[in-house]
Structures are given as structure tokens and as C-alpha cells.
Design an enzyme around this catalytic site. Structure first.
Site, PDB file in Angstrom:
ATOM      1  CD  GLU A  22      52.068  49.004  20.703  1.00 46.66           C
ATOM      2  OE1 GLU A  22      51.966  49.746  21.689  1.00 46.66           O
ATOM      3  OE2 GLU A  22      51.402  47.967  20.572  1.00 46.66           O
ATOM      4  NE  ARG A 254      47.353  52.092  30.423  1.00 42.43           N
ATOM      5  CZ  ARG A 254      47.980  52.179  29.244  1.00 42.43           C
ATOM      6  NH1 ARG A 254      49.271  51.994  29.141  1.00 42.43           N
ATOM      7  NH2 ARG A 254      47.293  52.430  28.158  1.00 42.43           N
ATOM      8  CG  ASP A 256      43.869  52.452  28.272  1.00 41.16           C
ATOM      9  OD1 ASP A 256      44.460  52.557  29.358  1.00 41.16           O
ATOM     10  OD2 ASP A 256      44.460  52.293  27.183  1.00 41.16           O
ATOM     11  CG  ASN A 271      46.880  48.554  27.016  1.00 42.02           C
ATOM     12  OD1 ASN A 271      46.996  48.478  25.802  1.00 42.02           O
ATOM     13  ND2 ASN A 271      46.214  49.538  27.602  1.00 42.02           N
ATOM     14  N   GLY A 275      53.061  49.897  28.634  1.00 44.43           N
ATOM     15  CA  GLY A 275      54.376  50.537  28.573  1.00 44.43           C
ATOM     16  C   GLY A 275      55.048  50.543  29.939  1.00 44.43           C
TER      17      GLY A 275
END
Ligand SMILES: Nc1ncnc2c1ncn2[C@@H]1O[C@H](COP(=O)(O)OP(=O)(O)OP(=O)(O)O)[C@@H](O)[C@H]1O
Ligand SMILES: [Mg+2]
Length: 309
Positions: A22, A254, A256, A271, A275
């Protein structure tokens, strides 16, 4: 300029890049964070953790880091551990929660242990009876356990496809999972400090929210407000906080989710360094409650400084 910014003991190093798959996403997140900090008067400098000697640079010149690294070797507790040893403050989760969140298998095991809902799964190895695994589900998704950005993932609907997807995923990680396919819709919940931000729904025409849909497609749709009724949105936010807290998460992150046909919300992953490009999901959720990208970045940094006071 806020008082706490004037009192910072040194410039802030924005850690970005690194060597994970990433890297490119991290360079974008890091640049956006750097610009936001500088725009608010923070003396901030980019430091690429792929460069030789980056850690000595931190030791010599910095007392604070903003971690904008995604994936193994940055989001997984290793960099956090190095910074602990140097007594440098850093944004986000600590060593234990970072490494736990990076590992989808251990997260799922922990969530099952504390009674939080997550899709049924199976660990895949070279010895796995792929026919048998596919007897349980009509469709599944295969993932490397410790990657991000949907890298190495594939949807499968029979044993042959499962075996091929396993071969693909194991090039990214020795630990590979197959998870029951959940029809959706898909939601994500940003966490900032002790609260969950407004929920974002993600819609894609691809088979799932893959790398292309995340970073290249103009067709991916992000809905905030997410379309859930108020009660369900609260329920999802509470679930996100419980999942984040169960791993010991700190500062920001975060969570999901997929929703199944029965309406249950199932946890996919947490996460700990999501991002942070201007079009990423956490900034989108912040903006929905009137918080600018710059305010968000500053708040994440501030939370990490308070933590160390
Ligand atoms: N069990 C599932 N059923 C259906 N779709 C799924 C399932 N698990 C994952 N997906 C799809 O794959 C995407 C990526 O999955 P996941 O969030 O687990 O991986 P990731 O690569 O770590 O993502 P991120 O970029 O958020 O770090 C999800 O956003 C979702 O679209
Ligand atoms: Mg995800």
C-alpha cells in the site's frame, strides 16, 4: 494557532511511504496530512520509512510522529514499537492493538470470543479440502489475513475457484482466510477519539469494493447520510465502538461492515491507519458533520499529544 501547537517539543514527522503493497496509497495519505498540518501552522516534515536511516532521523530530530503508513511494517505495530522505544509520541493505536487489527484472523477469533458478529470463516492451507469448505457456503471471499486495500482478494463460488484464489492470496501472506460471502450493503464507520462519526455506505458495480473501485473508479458511490434509519445507524456506530475498543484501539480508525439479507451487521475489519487522501472515507465522514480535513488531521495529532501528557 492553538496553544498546544506552539508548545510542541519539536517538528512533527509525517511517516509515509514505507515498503508495503500500500506504499502508493500511503504516499498520498501522507502528502495530504503534511499539507493540512502545514496549513495550520504545524512545523511538519515528511519522512519515508523506506529510506535508510529514517529511524535515526526520528531519534535525533523529532518528538512527535503522525503515522500515515498503511499495511504491514507501519500499520501493524512494528513502527509503533520502535517509536515507543524512542519515547516519541505517535498518532493512533498502540503496538498491541495495531498488530491485532492488522490480523483479520485474530480479530475474528477475538470478536467471536466477546460475542461480536463477524462472517463465518475458514483458514486455508495447502492441505485444505477445498470441496468441503465450499459445502458450507454458496459463495465466499478469499483474503490474505494481513493485507489491506483489497489486495490479493477474490470472490469464489466453487472449489476450483477457491483453490485458485488461495494460490493468489498466499503470495501476499502465509495466512489466508476464506469468509462466507455476505450480500451487503456495505458500510464503514470512522472512529475519532471516543466517538463514531456518521456512517458511510459504499456501493460499487464491481464484484466487491476492490482496489480498482477504491482508488481508480469514478463509478464507486459513497453515501453519507448512509440511508439507514436513525436507530440502525446508532446500532452500527455502537457496534463499531465496541469492535474498536475490543482490540484496544486508540485515537482514530475505521471499522468496515457488511449487512446480510436478515439485516444483521457483520464486522469485516478494523483499520488503525485508514486512508487519508482528500477523497478517503474518514475525511468524508468528518465532513458530513462539518469537520474539515485540516481540523480532522489536527484533532488526530492533538489526541496523540494529550495521550502522552
Ligand atoms: N465476507 C464478505 N462478503 C462480501 N464482501 C466482502 C466480504 N469481506 C470483504 N468483502 C469486500 O471486500 C472488501 C475488502 O475487504 P476487507 O475490508 O476485509 O479488506 P481490506 O483489504 O483490509 O480493506 P481496507 O482497504 O479497508 O483495508 C470489502 O470492502 C468488501 O467490499
Ligand atoms: Mg476494508
Amino acid at each position: 494557532m492553538a496553544g498546544w501547537i506552539k508548545q510542541l517539543k519539536s517538528p512533527v514527522a509525517v511517516l509515509l511511504g514505507g515498503n508495503s503493497s500500500e506504499r502508493e496509497v500511503s504516499l498520498q495519505s501522507g502528502e495530504a496530512v503534511l499539507k493540512a498540518l502545514q496549513a495550520r501552522g504545524v512545523d511538519a516534515v515528511a519522512v519515508d520509512t523506506a529510506d535508510a536511516g529514517w529511524l535515526s532521523r526520528i531519534e535525533n530530530d523529532f518528538a512527535h510522529c503522525f503515522i500515515a503508513l498503511h499495511g504491514p511494517g507501519g500499520e501493524d505495530g512494528t513502527v509503533q514499537g520502535a517509536l515507543e522505544v524512542l519515547a516519541v509520541s505517535y498518532t493512533g493505536s498502540d503496538v498491541m492493538s495495531s498488530s491485532l487489527a492488522m490480523d483479520k484472523l485474530r480479530c475474528k477469533q477475538l470478536w467471536q470470543g466477546v460475542g461480536l458478529p463477524t462472517p463465518d470463516f475458514s483458514v486455508l492451507t495447502a492441505e485444505t479440502d477445498f470441496e468441503r469448505v465450499m459445502e458450507r457456503w454458496t459463495s465466499a471471499i478469499v483474503k490474505p489475513a494481513r493485507e489491506g486495500s483489497s489486495i490479493g482478494m477474490a470472490r469464489v463460488s466453487n472449489a476450483q475457484e477457491l483453490s485458485e484464489a488461495y494460490s493468489l492470496a498466499k503470495d501476499y501472506d502465509s495466512l489466508v482466510l476464506a469468509e462466507e460471502w455476505i450480500s451487503g450493503p456495505e458500510f464503514t464507520v470512522a472512529v475519532l477519539g471516543d466517538s463514531a462519526l456518521p456512517v458511510v455506505a459504499v456501493e460499487t458495480d464491481n464484484a466487491f469494493y476492490d482496489y480498482q473501485a477504491k482508488y481508480f473508479s469514478n463509478e464507486t458511490r459513497y453515501l453519507c447520510p448512509c440511508g439507514l434509519n436513525e436507530k440502525d445507524e446508532r446500532r452500527l456506530q455502537e457496534l463499531a465502538m465496541r469492535a474498536f475498543d475490543s482490540l484496544g484501539g486508540r485515537g482514530w480508525g475505521r471499522v468496515d461492515f457488511m449487512q446480510n439479507e436478515q439485516g444483521d451487521f457483520l464486522l469485516l475489519e478494523v483499520n488503525t491507519v485508514p486512508g487519508m487522501t482528500s477523497h478517503s472515507l474518514v475525511p468524508m465522514a468528518a465532513s458530513a458533520m462539518g469537520m474539515s480535513f485540516e481540523d480532522l488531521v489536527l484533532e488526530i495529532l492533538h489526541l496523540s499529544i494529550e495521550e502522552n501528557e
